[in-house]
Enzyme design. Sequence first.
Site, PDB file in Angstrom:
ATOM      1  N   GLY A   1       0.692  -1.267   0.117  1.00 35.66           N
ATOM      2  CA  GLY A   1       0.043   0.185  -0.025  1.00 35.66           C
ATOM      3  C   GLY A   1       0.909   1.136   0.121  1.00 35.66           C
ATOM      4  N   SER A   2       0.478   2.043   0.590  1.00 36.74           N
ATOM      5  CA  SER A   2       0.979   3.560   0.332  1.00 36.74           C
ATOM      6  C   SER A   2       2.321   3.580   1.052  1.00 36.74           C
ATOM      7  CB  SER A   2      -0.084   4.765   1.213  1.00 36.74           C
ATOM      8  OG  SER A   2      -1.160   4.577   0.560  1.00 36.74           O
ATOM      9  N   VAL A   3       2.761   2.674   1.807  1.00 36.54           N
ATOM     10  CA  VAL A   3       4.332   2.644   2.285  1.00 36.54           C
ATOM     11  C   VAL A   3       5.073   2.804   1.167  1.00 36.54           C
ATOM     12  CG1 VAL A   3       5.844   1.059   3.121  1.00 36.54           C
ATOM     13  CG2 VAL A   3       3.705   1.558   4.577  1.00 36.54           C
TER      14      VAL A   3
END
Lengths: 153, 603
Positions: free
Chosen positions: B315-317
């Site tokens: 995800g956004s990591v």
Amino acid sequence: MTALPAIESWPRRTPTPTRTRSRRREPDRVSLRRPTAVTAPDEARRAPFVALILLIVGVGLVALLVLNTAIAADSFAERSLTQQIEQLTIQEQELQQEVNRAQAPAALARAATEQGMIPAGTPGFLVVKPDGSTQVVGRATPAARQPPPARTP
Amino acid sequence: MTSPPHSARPAGFRSEQSRRGQRRRTRRLRLSDPHRRVRLGLAVVLAILTVIGGRLVQLQGLDGMKYAAAAEELRLTTLDLPAARGQILDREGNPLAYSVGARAIFADPAMITAPGRTALALAPLLGQTTDELLPLLTGDGRFAYLTRGLDPALAQQIMDLELAGIGELVEQRREYPLEWTAAQVVGFVGQDDKGLAGIEQQYDDELTGTPGRLVYEQGRFGLPIPAATRDLVAAVPGSDVQLTLDQDMQFQLERAIAAANDNPGVSTVQAVVLEVATGHVMAMAGSPGYNAANLGDTPGDLLANPTVSYVIEPGSVNKMVTIAGALEEGLITPATPMTVPDHLAVSDIVINDAWGHDPINFTATGVIGKSSNVGTVMIAQQLGNARLEKYLRRFGLGTTTGIELPAESNGILAPHQEWSGSQAGTIPFGQGISMTVLQMASMYQAVANDGVLIPPRIVDQVIDPDGSVHDQPEAEPREVLSPDTAADLQYMLESVTNEGGTGTLARIDGYRVAGKTGTAQRPNPECRCYDGGGYWATFAGFAPADNPAYVIAISVEQPDGSQHGGTIAAPVFTSIMSFALADNGVAPTGTPTPEFRLTTDGD
């Protein structure tokens, strides 16, 4: 070393003159018995030697017996000491296990909780500067009085 | 025994006459010629001696070896001396795994005359029922284990019963004093003391010792014959393996992820702590874990280390990599303004932001601080697929980190030529790409370490039984980003935990914290689509932001939940990181937090 030449000379010197004297001066039948009479001092001289040998054999036998007994006794002692080592090793091992289990973090946390202790909050730090003055960094927060999760992770 | 008639008379009374008379008589009888008698006697003696001698040669010379061997067989006893398996230690030398002397109790059914009574006597000591014991005691074979790894003291009690057909064997038992803590890293051994998982498996050769033996001559009562031959080949214990793991931090991490796992809808949680300056693993675990001291009750699919073997979509990591590439290529600066709508069509799909909004005048910092998918894709489109893949690979994605643990996964990163149109649109914000939580932590270690990635390692040294220490080779550090880019990125990631950012729950009182939240859709294993698969909530970050000591990556898997990384993963980060900082005496840097401009509004 110094006694050696004396021993070598002893058998040669004494009997030889006796034998030559008897053969020369009394060549009759009676004199024939003389050599047998002459051997008597020889036997007398051999007696202490035989006694010495017997003594050595006797002492040797006794020493062997004592030694053998000692070795057997030692082997029994060794066995019982080995058993003792085994027992103590087992005991040490059990105690060590107890220590290892007690100092595991989970066990420590449990024990601390039972003592009514609670996990600490964020600590503050005192920074000592080279001039001796101090500065507080961070914010020391008191620990929240709430039971920590009881569940084992 | 024929004796001449005169022999009864005492020799002293023998006269000259009688002797002469006897001689005359013997001559008359022609009994013997003395020479012939001697020769005959000699021949008889020689014959006897020949027979005896021949037999002697036969016994000593021809068959000698055989008899000597047979005799030795009777006297000689060989005692196998098992070699202790090496210990596994944490970074401070606390034992995580070690071996203790134990006993196996076995039965020889052929020797057991009263199985029922034997079973009754053994049952309470072995903690088994007679029904369990009886089949073992009455089997066909001549050997059956009744129990293994028994405490020697208990085994002694059993041997003291002197039951016929019951014997003991000396063996080693593996102890895991920490039970749950670090079990996935340490692994476990099988019944033959062979490592089957974790460090026990990876370092099996080093941990295994060389067994010795004692050969001695045994007397009547099983006692060694004193002063007889004794051949001792001492057992050489295995080497100890010291890890970089910290048992206290490991415990705190496991407690934090277990608490997170209690949230509704959560199935698993994984977390990894790395030391920024070295890449050493300080703690790593997945929840649910297992109790190494009680493997029998653990389902087989839990006996792994999910932080290295289980892959997630980050995800956004993953946006950090997109931004890092654009910064390094000079396409953006933290202050670059961009007008971002809440949706953007890419190929056959439409990329949406997590919240609906009118076009916002973000800065590049705002794109990461607010975690805008659309903004990230706009930056990725400037960077291009080839360069994005280059930076993803630079950060170690798609290949194993080379950590000293078995079953490490590569993660999944397809070459950019094979990216579908939609993948090109989603990889920049971490969908359509898979990584382990360890890889995620390693990526952020590079940012925290001013652009130098040091592949994570968990074994510090191997200590031989003679005390010689073999430091394990450190991984080759590699520069992933320039120090300037890393500094910009550290600043941008710090905005995430500050006012207006998505990760404010990751804050720690008094410290500056940098990181990135993530919420990824989880594929539904049933339809191989994202519908109904739930989410992965992730967080990766480091502290103190301006002089990082530790980096932590967390993944919370929620098949039946939809919490964000900022709400469910960030608090886990705070819990582990605050302990790590306090426990290791890392003081806050005391520097003021910079001002973060997320939008250009108000200029």
